[in-house]
Design a protein around this motif. Structure first.
Motif, mmCIF file in Angstrom:
data_model
loop_
_atom_site.group_PDB
_atom_site.id
_atom_site.type_symbol
_atom_site.label_atom_id
_atom_site.label_comp_id
_atom_site.label_asym_id
_atom_site.label_seq_id
_atom_site.Cartn_x
_atom_site.Cartn_y
_atom_site.Cartn_z
ATOM 1 N N SER A 1 0.855 -1.200 0.000
ATOM 2 C CA SER A 1 0.000 0.000 0.000
ATOM 3 C C SER A 1 0.882 1.238 0.000
ATOM 4 N N PHE A 2 0.383 2.286 -0.630
ATOM 5 C CA PHE A 2 1.118 3.560 -0.659
ATOM 6 C C PHE A 2 0.216 4.638 -0.072
ATOM 7 N N THR A 3 0.731 5.886 0.024
ATOM 8 C CA THR A 3 -0.133 6.884 0.673
ATOM 9 C C THR A 3 -0.442 8.080 -0.218
ATOM 10 N N TYR A 4 -0.202 7.988 -1.512
ATOM 11 C CA TYR A 4 -0.551 9.151 -2.327
ATOM 12 C C TYR A 4 -2.013 9.073 -2.785
ATOM 13 N N ALA A 5 -2.570 10.243 -3.078
ATOM 14 C CA ALA A 5 -3.920 10.305 -3.643
ATOM 15 C C ALA A 5 -3.840 11.203 -4.875
ATOM 16 N N LYS A 6 -4.964 11.835 -5.233
ATOM 17 C CA LYS A 6 -4.953 12.644 -6.463
ATOM 18 C C LYS A 6 -4.033 13.859 -6.323
ATOM 19 N N VAL A 7 -4.171 14.598 -5.196
ATOM 20 C CA VAL A 7 -3.337 15.797 -5.031
ATOM 21 C C VAL A 7 -2.476 15.794 -3.774
ATOM 22 N N THR A 8 -2.829 14.987 -2.779
ATOM 23 C CA THR A 8 -2.060 15.013 -1.525
ATOM 24 C C THR A 8 -1.281 13.707 -1.353
ATOM 25 N N ASP A 9 -0.507 13.650 -0.254
ATOM 26 C CA ASP A 9 0.208 12.411 0.069
ATOM 27 C C ASP A 9 -0.443 11.726 1.261
ATOM 28 N N SER A 10 -1.752 11.875 1.368
ATOM 29 C CA SER A 10 -2.481 11.251 2.472
ATOM 30 C C SER A 10 -3.538 10.317 1.908
ATOM 31 N N PRO A 11 -3.951 9.337 2.703
ATOM 32 C CA PRO A 11 -5.044 8.479 2.249
ATOM 33 C C PRO A 11 -6.300 9.297 2.013
ATOM 34 N N TRP A 12 -7.150 8.853 1.123
ATOM 35 C CA TRP A 12 -8.453 9.495 0.937
ATOM 36 C C TRP A 12 -9.486 8.684 1.718
ATOM 37 N N ASP B 1 -19.231 9.069 -1.116
ATOM 38 C CA ASP B 1 -18.296 9.521 -2.137
ATOM 39 C C ASP B 1 -16.882 9.607 -1.558
ATOM 40 N N VAL B 2 -15.948 9.874 -2.451
ATOM 41 C CA VAL B 2 -14.542 10.023 -2.074
ATOM 42 C C VAL B 2 -14.303 11.433 -1.546
ATOM 43 N N VAL B 3 -13.558 11.534 -0.436
ATOM 44 C CA VAL B 3 -13.119 12.839 0.060
ATOM 45 C C VAL B 3 -11.606 12.795 0.198
ATOM 46 N N GLU B 4 -10.968 13.772 -0.428
ATOM 47 C CA GLU B 4 -9.518 13.875 -0.234
ATOM 48 C C GLU B 4 -9.218 15.168 0.522
ATOM 49 N N THR B 5 -9.339 16.319 -0.143
ATOM 50 C CA THR B 5 -9.075 17.595 0.546
ATOM 51 C C THR B 5 -10.325 18.135 1.237
ATOM 52 N N GLY B 6 -11.484 17.647 0.839
ATOM 53 C CA GLY B 6 -12.749 18.152 1.390
ATOM 54 C C GLY B 6 -13.321 19.305 0.580
ATOM 55 N N ALA B 7 -12.590 19.766 -0.443
ATOM 56 C CA ALA B 7 -13.040 20.934 -1.218
ATOM 57 C C ALA B 7 -14.366 20.666 -1.915
ATOM 58 N N SER B 8 -14.504 19.473 -2.448
ATOM 59 C CA SER B 8 -15.711 19.180 -3.219
ATOM 60 C C SER B 8 -16.956 19.190 -2.317
ATOM 61 N N LEU B 9 -16.836 18.628 -1.119
ATOM 62 C CA LEU B 9 -17.978 18.647 -0.184
ATOM 63 C C LEU B 9 -18.312 20.095 0.188
ATOM 64 N N ARG B 10 -17.284 20.858 0.549
ATOM 65 C CA ARG B 10 -17.496 22.268 0.951
ATOM 66 C C ARG B 10 -18.180 23.049 -0.159
ATOM 67 N N ASN B 11 -17.666 22.885 -1.372
ATOM 68 C CA ASN B 11 -18.200 23.664 -2.491
ATOM 69 C C ASN B 11 -19.629 23.281 -2.838
ATOM 70 N N ARG C 1 -14.456 4.301 5.359
ATOM 71 C CA ARG C 1 -13.105 3.720 5.431
ATOM 72 C C ARG C 1 -12.090 4.667 4.822
ATOM 73 N N THR C 2 -10.838 4.533 5.256
ATOM 74 C CA THR C 2 -9.769 5.267 4.589
ATOM 75 C C THR C 2 -9.199 4.345 3.520
ATOM 76 N N CYS C 3 -8.707 4.948 2.446
ATOM 77 C CA CYS C 3 -8.265 4.151 1.298
ATOM 78 C C CYS C 3 -6.910 4.629 0.806
ATOM 79 N N THR C 4 -6.162 3.696 0.246
ATOM 80 C CA THR C 4 -4.853 4.006 -0.330
ATOM 81 C C THR C 4 -4.721 3.277 -1.663
ATOM 82 N N PRO C 5 -3.769 3.700 -2.494
ATOM 83 C CA PRO C 5 -3.486 2.909 -3.695
ATOM 84 C C PRO C 5 -2.768 1.628 -3.280
ATOM 85 N N GLN C 6 -3.127 0.519 -3.882
ATOM 86 C CA GLN C 6 -2.519 -0.752 -3.492
ATOM 87 C C GLN C 6 -2.035 -1.531 -4.710
ATOM 88 N N VAL C 7 -0.909 -2.199 -4.531
ATOM 89 C CA VAL C 7 -0.453 -3.154 -5.556
ATOM 90 C C VAL C 7 -1.108 -4.485 -5.229
#
Ligand SMILES: Nc1ncnc2c1ncn2[C@@H]1O[C@H](COP(=O)(O)OP(=O)(O)OP(=O)(O)O)[C@@H](O)[C@H]1O
Ligand SMILES: O=P(O)(O)OC[C@H]1O[C@H](OP(=O)(O)OP(=O)(O)O)[C@H](O)[C@@H]1O
Length: 295
Positions: free
Chosen positions: A86-97, A162-172, A182-188
């Motif tokens: 498992s890794f910890t990058y997402a679309k824009v951050t280095d944290s799980p989404w 839905d997916v939340v990463e930075t929270g911008a989409s929910l706020r907007n 659940r929290t999610c990460t990219p996985q091999v």
């Protein structure tokens, strides 16, 4: 020869390819719009680009030996695959989404239990949603979504999963999180058939090891420290854990050259400590990757 399914699309494709490049795993394709290419790692393997939601199934079935995709889609497909790394990058951050249940700001509910029967919940993750509401003992009406899920409120839905990463989409879109599912990460992942084949398993492990090394490398700094031999006792406690003796200065037999890998955090204090303890200089070098032997 190994075959890999990698994610196509705006969320994971670019950062996954960046990680492979930093790992030294060269992926070549005729253009960014080509869905097929090659990977060079020992011999040449095949790479195909699929939507992240399709990857668990094409890997489970053995059409591909291994793949990389989001944990959310692996769970939604209930795919029987081997989770290799498992890794910890997402679309824009280095944290799980996170996969979350969200409702409009003004919604009266304070937990999933407050959602009345017949609440319409839009999601792309219908299986995750079904299991979540079953476990919560809440009956809702699931509404399939094919993207832009937040837009389904209010006409088609009252809530979303839905997916939340930075929270911008929910706020907007005037939404707030009611529950984190659940929290999610990219996985091999690897197919059961490839994992049972010692040669392929070795290859997949090797690729995962290089990807881990490339993802952790930039978090660390290589410190090279020169210190007089007679001050080693004082300097040693200030060196990064696991440091080693790299040699002796060519110009001065009494000067030891020491090295170690330090985390970026706390580096200024570590360097101050080394100099105070007797080091004559400290050189910081960027780290590409640290390949460890692994299990
Ligand atoms: N900020 C994010 N937004 C959406 N998905 C994300 C984000 N960060 C990571 N992901 C993950 O990336 C994968 C995206 O899958 P999806 O099939 O939705 O493709 P996409 O890359 O968003 O496609 P498209 O380019 O068509 O929007 C999922 O596993 C998802 O959870
Ligand atoms: O918390 P945030 O950082 O805002 O990220 C999460 C948002 O990003 C994704 O949408 P995307 O823009 O990929 O559109 P889509 O829903 O059509 O896939 C996802 O579906 C969320 O809406």
């Amino acid at each position: 020869m190994i075959s890999l399914a990698l994610p196509r699309g705006s969320s994971l494709e670019k950062r996954t390819l960046d990680l492979f490049a930093r790992a030294g795993l060269r992926i070549q394709r005729p253009s960014d719009h080509s869905y097929r290419g090659t990977i060079t790692y020992g011999d040449t393997g095949q790479v195909s680009f699929y939507k992240p939601r399709e990857i668990p199934l094409v890997v489970e079935s053995g059409l591909f030996d291994a793949g990389l995709t989001g944990a959310d889609w692996i769970e939604d497909c209930a795919a029987k695959v081997e989770i290799v790394e498992s890794f910890t990058y997402a679309k824009v951050t280095d944290s799980p989404w996170r996969l979350v249940l969200a409702v409009p700001e003004e919604h009266p509910a304070s937990s999933v239990a407050d959602l009345g029967p017949g609440t319409r919940v839009a999601s792309e993750y219908l299986n995750v949603a079904r299991r979540f509401f079953r476990d919560a003992g809440t009956r809702v009406e699931l509404v399939p979504s094919y993207g832009a899920t937040e837009a389904k409120i209010p006409e088609l839905a009252d809530a979303v999963i839905d997916v939340v990463e930075t929270g911008a989409s929910l706020r907007n879109n005037g939404l707030r999180i009611l529950e984190t599912i659940r929290t999610c990460t990219p996985q091999v992942i690897a197919s059961p058939a490839a994992w049972a084949d010692a040669g392929k398993r070795d290859r997949i492990r090797g690729i995962a090891r290089l990807l881990v090394a490339a993802s952790r490398g930039p978090l660390r700094i290589l410190l090279t420290v020169r210190a007089p031999r007679h001050r080693l006792g004082e300097v040693r406690p200030h060196l990064p854990a696991g440091s080693w003796r790299a040699g002796v200065d060519l110009a001065d037999d009494d000067l030891l050259v020491l090295q170690g890998l330090a985390l970026r955090e706390g580096l200024p204090e570590m360097i101050d400590g080394l100099l105070r303890a007797g080091a004559i200089d400290v050189i910081e070098s960027e780290v590409g990757k640290v390949v460890e032997v692994g299990p």
